[in-house]
Write a protein that holds these residues in place. Structure first.
Motif, PDB file in Angstrom:
ATOM      1  N   ASP A 191     118.403   0.478  24.195  1.00  0.00           N
ATOM      2  CA  ASP A 191     119.528   1.223  23.638  1.00  0.00           C
ATOM      3  C   ASP A 191     120.467   0.321  22.829  1.00  0.00           C
ATOM      4  O   ASP A 191     121.676   0.351  22.991  1.00  0.00           O
ATOM      5  N   GLY A 243     113.130  15.364  23.722  1.00  0.00           N
ATOM      6  CA  GLY A 243     114.172  14.745  24.542  1.00  0.00           C
ATOM      7  C   GLY A 243     114.383  15.367  25.907  1.00  0.00           C
ATOM      8  O   GLY A 243     115.385  15.113  26.566  1.00  0.00           O
ATOM      9  N   GLN A 266     114.639  15.758  29.523  1.00  0.00           N
ATOM     10  CA  GLN A 266     114.733  14.828  30.647  1.00  0.00           C
ATOM     11  C   GLN A 266     114.296  15.492  31.943  1.00  0.00           C
ATOM     12  O   GLN A 266     113.643  14.898  32.765  1.00  0.00           O
ATOM     13  N   THR A 292     117.857  19.521  31.095  1.00  0.00           N
ATOM     14  CA  THR A 292     118.687  18.431  30.570  1.00  0.00           C
ATOM     15  C   THR A 292     117.934  17.765  29.423  1.00  0.00           C
ATOM     16  O   THR A 292     116.768  17.415  29.566  1.00  0.00           O
ATOM     17  N   THR A 322     118.072  14.941  26.098  1.00  0.00           N
ATOM     18  CA  THR A 322     118.785  13.914  25.318  1.00  0.00           C
ATOM     19  C   THR A 322     118.199  13.988  23.918  1.00  0.00           C
ATOM     20  O   THR A 322     117.075  13.569  23.689  1.00  0.00           O
ATOM     21  N   LYS A 378     122.954  10.780  18.986  1.00  0.00           N
ATOM     22  CA  LYS A 378     122.234  11.313  20.142  1.00  0.00           C
ATOM     23  C   LYS A 378     123.222  11.785  21.179  1.00  0.00           C
ATOM     24  O   LYS A 378     124.273  11.210  21.357  1.00  0.00           O
ATOM     25  N   THR A 399     123.489  14.010  25.209  1.00  0.00           N
ATOM     26  CA  THR A 399     122.826  14.648  26.338  1.00  0.00           C
ATOM     27  C   THR A 399     123.441  16.020  26.548  1.00  0.00           C
ATOM     28  O   THR A 399     124.659  16.179  26.540  1.00  0.00           O
TER      29      THR A 399
END
Lengths: 789, 282, 149
Positions: B26, C32, C34, C47, C49, C56, C58
């Motif tokens: 990240d 994405g 999750q 969920t 992301t 980005k 969430t």
């Protein structure tokens, strides 16, 4: 920047004395107030335009290290339950539906960006982290953005207390409009949208509050155009006694009306400081400013016009739907009513006219005054109407203006609805000078050639009169304003003859530290550099009403002149005494009291001041020291006027508007400082052109602000401004002590219709007569494209 | 306007930067910061680590090698604007640089940063496509070179992998005439549409025309239809009109509050025509 | 905001349907994703992301499949929120037998988006939504046409 003599101070182009401080980073703005132990306040803001709040969970934020407090409406309502409205006006039989404006959302959010919770932490980073930790559950509701849709049956209801989302109906009627319409040779109906704008001062809003629990006193540094009004509203809304409140608005980086209102963020800094026992500061980011600071304009106007076949307008009927946004801001109801409707006939003798205003709530940021405040909305109507009438009757728009002007011999001129009496004017004069400057006859010939060559070139004229210098208190009271509109001055001549001036108006870009010193220097016969101007601190300055409505020079300056004359009167007694002659035997010549016939025998104001402070040798009945104060309540408003002319070329293929020339001839009466006057006109024109071409606050149907940053909200830049050719004429106000009228708003008022008229003139060969602002290239091109199919 | 917490690492060589990229999840590369920092301050992005490559001197500079202009990815827009070498070797790039942002922005923003960010309204992507730039990307296993036509994969996305860095850009240096026309968004100054064109012609006959277009669509593109219609043909106003009128064929243009898709499509046609007119004098 | 698209699959509608509505496939193909937990028949909490490049975020939300008529059409309802903003939307999905064992999937999406991300970066949102939808159906296509196809 010395001027040769005090006598020449008034009217000299002296450079702004405040600028060395401001441009070298030595200014003291609110955000520069760094107090020890100050905490930072930040707000959790609504991501919805309209929603019920299901729950607010502040526990994670409150538990975050460094967080001092997290508060919701329930926590703060004991301190402040609603933001006051200072102009609760209506003039029809309907009751004003003044919705409660809670400092934090109370069960419901009504606009995107509305504050829902307050987080206070040890520093900005911690506060920003904690804001993310407040969990708010919303139940989204349908939103309403459009002013007419808001009052249509079945619209989502924003306030239970305002059925149909209507805040008020307000009307002014002069003559017999319906009758005149019925008998008119030609009639025109047109709908105009005066779009919503965001003031965008260079400095966003900021407040620092320091509550002293021992004394019960609070000092509030705040970005305000009117610190005494802030103090009064803080006292009334929080219960803190007025004499325990000190409001300081030091250097303020532009207001444009948006720093008139008293905002929740400011009040809640006081709350948090009192609650936590430390100073609390809140400083808006730009994107926060775009949702949390009052917007301006936002009218939908339906217009009916009747005229003779020569183009003499016999009737004008306006029905305007004006948005207050989601809540009534401090001066909001007065802006689209009195400041708009009284001047609805502008510089024209229109014997029959009516204006009806429906004030509505929509799911948008609250609106309030924005540079010009009401008068640009009225002027835009008139100047579009003149051009539409001219097109309809086939005459040059300049001739139609002339035909309808109030003539010079008609002053003082009472408008048809009876609310205003124009003090003085010569509308032909500014029009004639503007036409001469631009070379109108040749320009029309040039236009014909260009058109023959296929170019879209247009000439737009805009004549205006505005009402400003607010105002007589009696008029303000009659219009429902909860305050007087006098202003104040204290002139303190020190023992050495240096002078400190305390003014009740406020400078946030206007240059009072320069222009006001020029007024006093002339009246006292001292050098400009020997006069300092103090404003913006309620503990230093006597009560005053602040700056808006182009009132600083007419009202604040008027007070200064009157106080200066009091100084002169007292000093004259002292001078006569010192010169051992009778008062009648001396005269004020060349900056001194001189014995008639023996001008060498003289005393200056500093001479008299020294004697006044020595105090042992004063004439009978004269008190020590040399200090005077005056509260000036004007007998009438002032009425600046002028004509602006804009020449444009529109790119047929891209819809882009290029301003080729721009001439502005303004008459603001006597001129204190031509350079400052020009600066005001430049800035005003920039903002007015920007409304015509670029600026627009755009919401989607759910109340999301799509123009939420400078990436999408187009303010004017120096690089896109045309060269401005300025001229002026001088028609003094007959009742103002300085003969001045206002100039701060004139450019904004005049320029918007000048540009739009020019573009419409350019497009008229295509049969296009109106496009609503802003005239974005895409919109203009779409109209051209549609017209050519 | 306060970013979420992040760690800051300054790299002093490309190797070190790559090492840092590999060892941190990240992570984001910070160069001029003109796209990244606003996003950080608005908390629209919250990376754990910022790796600052602006101190790597080898990424900065402009030189000519084997007839090609080689521009380090960390070279600022202003350096390109003021480079005599660029003015001589690539008139198109010289035309783009002064139209980016304002002087302050051009002093900080970088050539490579703009290309790697691949903003749909960015200026450089159009030019990179038009000059068929070669982009050199460094990774764990050395470098690879990608042509501009394959570099941009979508809005804000390129072929650069998370553990790679764009190091330099190679541009033909023959001084081919070129021009960049830009319709600026009145608010942001970004390109509503930007058209980058190069063209050669000889005795009234068109040699090669290349056209890169930005702003109109989620990712910049080459207007190949127009190029094919022109290459090798005799210059005439009619030919340019006809060719440019197809510049927006088949495009699915972006639409926003400033410019609906139909307007962008119109701008593409008009601006391609105008740029061709300026270069080919017709 | 309208988000429309058409995608072709080399499989018959029944097979495409079964994969498109298979919770495991959904979980694997939603960009994405999750976590995705069933909370009842055809309803899930999810969920994600997601984002593009550095933008980005969430999001937590609810997904439900409604008005399902195998193998012709269904609706997917989404309601989510995250720090960057919130989204509510309905996708009407039609499976059309294209013959020769192929299926055309037509999507008519209508989404409402809001919050800070939209206020500041509205220009990115529609293309981003379209891009994510493309990623989803391309992933599904691989799954449909992969081992079984």
């Amino acid at each position: 920047m010395a001027v040769a003599s005090p006598t020449r101070a008034f009217g000299a182009s002296i450079r702004r004395r405040e600028d060395p401080r401001l441009i070298t980073g030595r200014g003291k703005f609110t955000d520069d107030m760094h107090l020890a132990n100050a905490a930072t306040a930040m707000f959790v803001r609504s991501p919805h335009g309209h929603a019920r709040i299901v729950s607010i969970d502040t526990s994670a934020a409150a538990a975050h290290p460094g967080v001092l407090g997290v508060y919701t409406f329930e926590d703060v309502k004991g301190f402040i339950s609603g933001m006051p409205c200072a102009w609760p006006t209506t003039n029809t039989g309907d009751t004003l539906k003044l919705a409660t404006y809670p400092p934090l959302a109370d069960g419901k959010v009504r606009y995107f960006g509305e504050a829902v919770a307050l987080v206070v932490a040890i520093d900005p980073n911690t506060a920003a982290d904690a804001v993310q930790l407040v969990n708010v559950e919303y139940d989204p509701l349908p939103a309403v953005i459009n002013n007419e849709a808001a009052v249509a049956p079945g619209a989502p209801l924003i306030h239970d207390s305002a059925p149909g989302n209507q805040a008020f109906r307000w009307s002014l009627v002069g003559g017999d409009t319906n009758g005149a319409l019925a008998h008119a040779d030609v009639r025109i109906s047109q709908t105009l949208v005066n779009q919503r704008l965001i003031a965008t001062p260079l400095e966003t809003r900021c407040a620092v509050a320091d509550y002293n629990p021992a004394s019960g006193e609070v000092t509030v540094w705040v970005t305000s155009q009117n610190p005494h009004i802030h103090r009064l509203l803080i006292a009334l809304s929080t219960g803190i006694p007025e004499h325990k409140i000190r409001v300081i608005a030091g250097d303020v980086g532009g207001g444009f009306g948006a720093k008139i209102p008293y905002y929740a963020g400011e009040a809640l800094c006081i709350f948090a400081s009192k609650e936590l026992g430390v100073p609390v500061r809140w400083s808006e980011s730009r994107s926060e400013n775009y949702v949390a600071t009052a917007h301006g304009r936002d009218h939908i106007q339906h217009i009916e016009v009747g005229a003779t076949k020569e183009g003499k307008i016999t009737a004008l009927k306006v029905t305007a739907y004006a948005s207050l946004g989601a809540y009534p801001s401090t001066a909001a109801p007065g802006v689209p009513t009195w400041l708009f409707g009284c001047i609805i006939q502008g510089p024209y003798d229109i014997p029959n006219n009516e204006v009806h205003v429906i004030g509505v709530y929509t799911n948008t940021t609250p609106t309030d005054a924005y540079r010009g405040a009401g008068r640009p909305e009225a002027t835009y109507i008139l100047e579009r109407v003149i051009d539409l009438v001219a097109a309809k009757v086939g005459r040059d728009p300049v001739d139609v203006r002339r035909l309808n002007f109030v003539r010079k011999d008609q002053f003082p001129f009472k408008v048809a609805n009876g609310t205003l009496t124009y003090d003085s004017g010569d509308y032909e004069l500014t029009l004639g000078k503007a036409l001469h400057t631009i070379g109108y006859t040749d320009l029309r010939a040039w236009q014909a050639e260009q058109r023959a060559a296929g170019k879209l070139v247009g000439i737009g004229v805009s004549s205006f009169v505005e009402v400003c210098g607010l105002g007589p208190s009696s008029a303000a009271n009659a219009m429902g304003f909860a305050g007087g509109l006098y202003d104040s001055a204290t002139i303190r001549v020190h023992p050495t003859g240096k002078v400190t001036v305390f003014t009740g108006v406020h400078s946030h870009g206007q240059g009072h530290e320069t222009s006001f010193a020029q007024i006093v220097a002339r009246d006292l016969g001292v050098m400009v550099d020997d006069v300092d101007v103090i404003h913006g601190d309620t503990d230093k300055v006597q009560h005053g009403m602040g700056t808006y409505g182009s009132r600083s020079a007419p009202v604040g300056g008027g007070a200064l002149r009157m106080a200066g004359m009091k100084i002169r009167a007292k000093a004259q007694k002292i001078a006569a005494h010192l010169l051992e002659v009778a008062e009648e035997d001396i005269e004020w010549v060349d900056d001194a009291f001189r014995v008639k016939g023996s001008p060498d025998k003289s005393k200056t104001i500093p001479d008299c001041a020294f004697a006044a402070y020595m105090a042992g040798n004063l004439p009978a009945g004269v008190t020590p020291v040399l200090e005077e104060q005056h509260w000036y309540d004007p007998e009438n408003f002032v009425f600046p006027f002028g004509t602006h002319i804009c020449v444009v070329e529109v790119d047929r293929e891209t819809g882009e508007t290029h301003i080729k020339r721009y001439v502005a001839v303004d008459d603001c009466g006597e001129i204190i400082n031509p350079m400052l006057r020009d600066g005001q006109v430049h800035g005003g024109i920039a903002q007015g052109i920007a409304q015509a071409l670029w600026e627009e606050a755009v919401y989607d149907e759910n109340g999301q602000l799509l123009s939420g940053s400078l990436m999408d909200y187009a303010i004017p830049k120096a690089s896109v401004m045309p060269h401005l050719e300025l001229g002026h004429t001088v028609t003094p106000s007959p009742h103002n002590p300085l003969g001045v009228k206002g100039i701060g708003e004139a450019g904004t008022i005049a320029s918007t219709p000048a540009v739009v008229n020019a573009v419409m003139d350019a497009l008229s060969p295509l049969g296009i007569h109106h496009i609503d602002m802003p005239l974005r290239p895409a919109k203009v091109w779409a109209a051209i494209d549609a017209a050519s199919h | 306007m306060h970013p979420a917490p992040f760690a800051y690492k300054a790299a002093h060589s490309v190797e070190e930067a790559l090492q840092l990229l590999r060892s941190h999840e990240d992570a984001k590369i910070l160069a001029g910061g003109h796209s990244l920092i606003p996003a950080l301050k608005l908390r629209l992005t919250q990376p754990a680590v910022l790796i600052d490559i602006s101190k790597i001197s080898s990424l900065r500079g402009i030189r000519r090698e084997n007839g090609k202009l080689i521009i380090g990815s960390g070279t600022t827009h202003r350096e390109i604007e003021q480079s005599h070498l660029v003015a001589e070797a690539s008139p198109l790039l010289a035309s783009v640089a002064p139209q980016i942002g304002d002087v302050q922005v051009r002093h900080r923003g970088t050539f490579g940063g703009s290309l790697a960010h691949a903003d749909p309204a960015g200026d450089w992507p159009a030019a990179a496509l038009a000059v068929d730039a070669e982009l050199v990307i460094a990774g764990a296993h050395g470098t690879r070179t990608v042509h501009a036509s394959e570099f941009f994969t979508g809005m804000l996305t390129t072929v650069i992998e998370p553990d790679e860095i764009l190091t330099e850009i190679k541009v033909p240096g023959e001084g081919t005439p070129g021009i960049y026309l830009k319709h600026r968004n009145a608010a942001s100054g970004y390109a509503t549409v930007g058209v980058a064109v190069t063209a050669t012609h000889d005795h009234g006959r068109i040699g090669t025309v290349t056209i890169g277009v930005t702003g109109a669509t989620p990712v910049a593109f080459r207007a190949s239809i127009v190029e094919h219609a022109l290459n090798g043909h005799a210059v005439s106003a009619h030919l340019l009109d006809e060719a440019a009128s197809h510049a927006a064929d088949g495009l699915e243009c972006l639409s926003d509050i400033h410019a609906p898709a139909a307007y962008r499509s119109q701008l593409v046609k008009v601006m391609v025509r105008r740029a061709l007119g300026k270069l080919l004098h017709a | 905001m309208r988000i429309d698209g058409t995608f072709s699959f080399n499989a018959n509608p029944e097979h495409v349907w079964d994969v498109l509505l298979d919770p495991e496939a959904l979980k694997a193909c939603i960009p994405g994703c999750q976590s995705m937990t069933s909370t009842g028949e055809n309803t899930y909490v999810i969920t994600l992301t997601v984002g593009i490049a550095q933008f980005k975020g969430t999001y937590d939300g609810n997904v439900s499949i409604q008005d399902a008529h195998r193998p012709d059409r269904y609706e997917i309802h989404v309601d989510g929120k995250g720090r960057p903003g919130w989204v509510r939307g309905v996708g009407k999905i039609k499976l059309v037998d294209a013959g020769n064992g192929a299926t055309t999937v037509e999507v008519e999406g209508d989404a409402t988006i809001g919050g800070p991300v939209f206020s500041i970066g509205s220009r990115f949102v529609p293309p981003a939504a379209k891009m994510l939808m493309g990623q989803f159906f391309n992933a599904m296509k691989k799954r449909v046409e992969g081992p079984a196809g």
